[in-house]
Design a protein around this motif. Structure first.
Motif, mmCIF file in Angstrom:
data_model
loop_
_atom_site.group_PDB
_atom_site.id
_atom_site.type_symbol
_atom_site.label_atom_id
_atom_site.label_comp_id
_atom_site.label_asym_id
_atom_site.label_seq_id
_atom_site.Cartn_x
_atom_site.Cartn_y
_atom_site.Cartn_z
ATOM 1 N N UNK A 250 0.833 -1.204 0.000
ATOM 2 C CA UNK A 250 0.000 0.000 0.000
ATOM 3 C C UNK A 250 0.872 1.261 0.000
ATOM 4 N N UNK A 251 1.940 1.237 0.775
ATOM 5 C CA UNK A 251 2.847 2.385 0.803
ATOM 6 C C UNK A 251 3.480 2.599 -0.557
ATOM 7 N N UNK A 252 3.924 1.513 -1.202
ATOM 8 C CA UNK A 252 4.544 1.623 -2.522
ATOM 9 C C UNK A 252 3.531 2.104 -3.556
ATOM 10 N N UNK A 253 2.310 1.561 -3.522
ATOM 11 C CA UNK A 253 1.274 1.956 -4.481
ATOM 12 C C UNK A 253 0.993 3.448 -4.388
ATOM 13 N N UNK A 254 0.842 3.960 -3.182
ATOM 14 C CA UNK A 254 0.558 5.382 -3.008
ATOM 15 C C UNK A 254 1.754 6.237 -3.424
ATOM 16 N N UNK A 255 2.957 5.840 -3.031
ATOM 17 C CA UNK A 255 4.149 6.601 -3.395
ATOM 18 C C UNK A 255 4.359 6.603 -4.907
ATOM 19 N N UNK A 256 4.051 5.487 -5.564
ATOM 20 C CA UNK A 256 4.207 5.405 -7.016
ATOM 21 C C UNK A 256 3.193 6.291 -7.733
ATOM 22 N N UNK A 257 1.960 6.347 -7.221
ATOM 23 C CA UNK A 257 0.940 7.185 -7.845
ATOM 24 C C UNK A 257 1.254 8.659 -7.682
ATOM 25 N N UNK B 207 4.318 9.836 -6.792
ATOM 26 C CA UNK B 207 5.755 10.047 -6.975
ATOM 27 C C UNK B 207 6.262 10.979 -5.870
ATOM 28 N N UNK B 208 5.861 10.654 -4.665
ATOM 29 C CA UNK B 208 6.235 11.485 -3.511
ATOM 30 C C UNK B 208 5.987 10.697 -2.233
ATOM 31 N N UNK B 209 7.000 10.589 -1.385
ATOM 32 C CA UNK B 209 6.812 9.954 -0.088
ATOM 33 C C UNK B 209 5.955 10.844 0.819
ATOM 34 N N UNK B 210 6.104 12.155 0.676
ATOM 35 C CA UNK B 210 5.344 13.081 1.519
ATOM 36 C C UNK B 210 3.850 12.964 1.246
ATOM 37 N N UNK B 211 3.462 12.966 -0.033
ATOM 38 C CA UNK B 211 2.044 12.875 -0.379
ATOM 39 C C UNK B 211 1.488 11.490 -0.078
ATOM 40 N N UNK B 212 2.316 10.457 -0.220
ATOM 41 C CA UNK B 212 1.884 9.112 0.153
ATOM 42 C C UNK B 212 1.612 9.045 1.652
ATOM 43 N N UNK B 213 2.451 9.707 2.448
ATOM 44 C CA UNK B 213 2.249 9.733 3.895
ATOM 45 C C UNK B 213 0.926 10.421 4.234
ATOM 46 N N UNK B 214 0.621 11.530 3.547
ATOM 47 C CA UNK B 214 -0.647 12.223 3.762
ATOM 48 C C UNK B 214 -1.822 11.345 3.346
ATOM 49 N N UNK B 215 -1.659 10.647 2.230
ATOM 50 C CA UNK B 215 -2.709 9.778 1.703
ATOM 51 C C UNK B 215 -3.055 8.664 2.680
ATOM 52 N N UNK C 198 6.254 10.464 6.939
ATOM 53 C CA UNK C 198 7.106 10.281 5.773
ATOM 54 C C UNK C 198 8.174 9.222 6.035
ATOM 55 N N UNK C 199 8.707 9.220 7.255
ATOM 56 C CA UNK C 199 9.714 8.214 7.588
ATOM 57 C C UNK C 199 9.107 6.815 7.586
ATOM 58 N N UNK C 200 7.830 6.719 7.963
ATOM 59 C CA UNK C 200 7.158 5.420 7.929
ATOM 60 C C UNK C 200 7.028 4.890 6.515
ATOM 61 N N UNK C 201 6.661 5.779 5.586
ATOM 62 C CA UNK C 201 6.567 5.388 4.173
ATOM 63 C C UNK C 201 7.933 4.964 3.658
#
Length: 301
Positions: free
Chosen positions: A12-19, A21-29, A34-37
Motif C-alpha cells: 500500500x505504501x509503494x502503491x501510493x508513493x508510485x501514484x 511520486x512522492x513519499x510526503x504525499x503518500x504519507x498524507x494519503x 514520511x519516515x514510515x513510508x
C-alpha cells in the motif's frame, strides 16, 4: 508452502508513493509519517532485491522495475479491494444490474419508478451510477444506460423510451405579474438559464415559433435540478423538459405558460452495450420497461 508475498502495508505504501511520486504525499494519503513510508518501501526493496525508486537531483522517480511493478500492484490491490467488498456485501459486484443515467433524469424519472422493478425482481441487486452522453459505456461497466440524444451510440443497441417535450414554467406568484399572451421580452422578463443545456431557450423558441425581443439573459444555473428549484422559488421562468417537473406541476408549484409543450428533436433511450445485450438481468430490465408501458417498439442498431 509459504507464499513469496511482501506485507500488505508495504504494498500500500509503494502503491501510493508510485501514484504520487512522492513519499510526503503518500504519507498524507495513508495518514502515516514520511519516515514510515520510507521505511516500508525500503523493506519492500530489500525483500524483493530490486530498486523501485531513485533520486534524480531533488526529484523522486520510479526505476523501470518500479514502474512495471507499480502497474501490476495497482491492479492487484484493486482486485483485492473488490473481492473484499464482495465479501462484506455477500455478493459479487458484477451480480448487480448496473444502470447508468444522467443525474437529473435519474433523480426525477428513474428513482420514482425503479422500486417497481426491484419489487418484481428482488433477486437482482441494482446499482445506479451517474454518466453522460459522452461516457464510454463499456469502460464504465454499465449494463444499461438511460440517455437523452438522437439514438446513436457506438457499439450499442438502442430502444426509444419517449420523446422529450419542452415548455416554459414559472411559479404562480411570478406569473400573476407577467403577460404571457404576447411576445417574449427578455429585457424585462425574469428568466433562468441552464448551463448544462445552454440551448434550451433557443430550442423552445425555434420549435414554438414564438417571437421575442432582447437578448436571452437571467440567472444562470449549473443543471436542470437547480433550474427547477429556482423556478419553484419564483426566481424566473425556465424552459424545462415536461417529464422532469410533473410532480411540481401536480402540486401547483409550477405552472406551464406560453402555450403547449413542443418537441425538441431528442428522445430518451435505453442504451445497451453490445457485450451486455444477452445478459439475463438486462433482459429482465428491458421487459419490465415494456410491461410498464415506457418503451416504444422502435429498436435501432
Amino acid at each position: 508452502m509459504r507464499r513469496f508475498l511482501p506485507s500488505l502495508s508495504a504494498l500500500q505504501a509503494f502503491d501510493s508513493a508510485a501514484r504520487h511520486v512522492s513519499f510526503t504525499r503518500a504519507a498524507e494519503d495513508l495518514m502515516l509519517t514520511q519516515s514510515g513510508i520510507s521505511r516500508q518501501i525500503g523493506n519492500l526493496e530489500t525483500y524483493l532485491g530490486v530498486r523501485l525508486f531513485e533520486r534524480v537531483g531533488s526529484r523522486l522517480v520510479l526505476t523501470d522495475a518500479g514502474r512495471s511493478y507499480a502497474a501490476d500492484i495497482e491492479q492487484t490491490l484493486d482486485r483485492l479491494e473488490e473481492v473484499s467488498i464482495d465479501a462484506v456485501r455477500g455478493r459479487r459486484a458484477n451480480a448487480a444490474l448496473m444502470i447508468g443515467t444522467q443525474a437529473s433524469f435519474g433523480a426525477r424519472w428513474l428513482l420514482p419508478r425503479i422500486g417497481d422493478f426491484m419489487a418484481a425482481h428482488p433477486e437482482i441487486p441494482v446499482e445506479i451510477v451517474e454518466i453522460d452522453t459522452e461516457t464510454d459505456l463499456a469502460a464504465a461497466g454499465v449494463d444499461v444506460a438511460l440517455l437523452r440524444g438522437l439514438g446513436s451510440w457506438p457499439n450499442a443497441r438502442t430502444i426509444e423510451l419517449f420523446e422529450e417535450r419542452l415548455a416554459v414554467f414559472g411559479a404562480p406568484d411570478l406569473l400573476s405579474g407577467i403577460d404571457t399572451s404576447g411576445d417574449i421580452d427578455f429585457a424585462t422578463m425574469p428568466t433562468l438559464q441552464n448551463a448544462h443545456r445552454a440551448s434550451l431557450w433557443l430550442s423552445w423558441l425555434r420549435a414554438s415559433g414564438r417571437t421575442f425581443n432582447g437578448a436571452i439573459q437571467g440567472l444562470r444555473l449549473p443543471h436542470s435540478e437547480m433550474a427547477i428549484r429556482a423556478a419553484v422559488e419564483g426566481l424566473g421562468l425556465a424552459v424545462l423538459p415536461t417529464h422532469l417537473v410533473a410532480r411540481e406541476v401536480a402540486a401547483g408549484q409550477l405552472v406551464q405558460c406560453f402555450g403547449e409543450p413542443v418537441r425538441c428533436g431528442e428522445s430518451y433511450w435505453l442504451v445497451i452495450p453490445e457485450e451486455r445485450v444477452n445478459r439475463i438481468n438486462v433482459g429482465h430490465f428491458r421487459s419490465w420497461l415494456r410491461r410498464a408501458g415506457v418503451t416504444v417498439s422502435r429498436p435501432a442498431a
